[in-house]
Design a protein around this motif. Structure first.
Motif: not given
Ligand SMILES: [Zn+2]
Length: 60
Positions: A30-53
């Motif tokens: 993924g690229e470090d650009v505006d189109g590839n970022v979103q805001l996530l709360c800590h619990s959703c971010h943690k859940a997504k990180t698990r998915v990313d892994m």
């Protein structure tokens, strides 16, 4: 920025409780650009990180 909304659960949080998430993780090309970022709360971010892994099916 004072508050922000989580891109996943839609709830509003203080900026300190929001993470900037890379939609396509940098580790997956993924690229470090505006189109590839979103805001996530800590619990959703943690859940997504698990998915990313690769631990569970992507809900996003
Ligand atoms: Zn959330």
């Amino acid at each position: 920025m004072g508050r922000g909304s989580c891109a996943h659960c839609g709830l509003s949080f203080l900026a300190s409780a929001i993470d900037v998430d890379h939609i396509v993780p940098l580790s997956r090309g993924g690229e470090d650009v505006d189109g590839n970022v979103q805001l996530l709360c800590h619990s959703c971010h943690k859940a997504k990180t698990r998915v990313d892994m690769g631990y569970t099916a992507p809900p996003f």
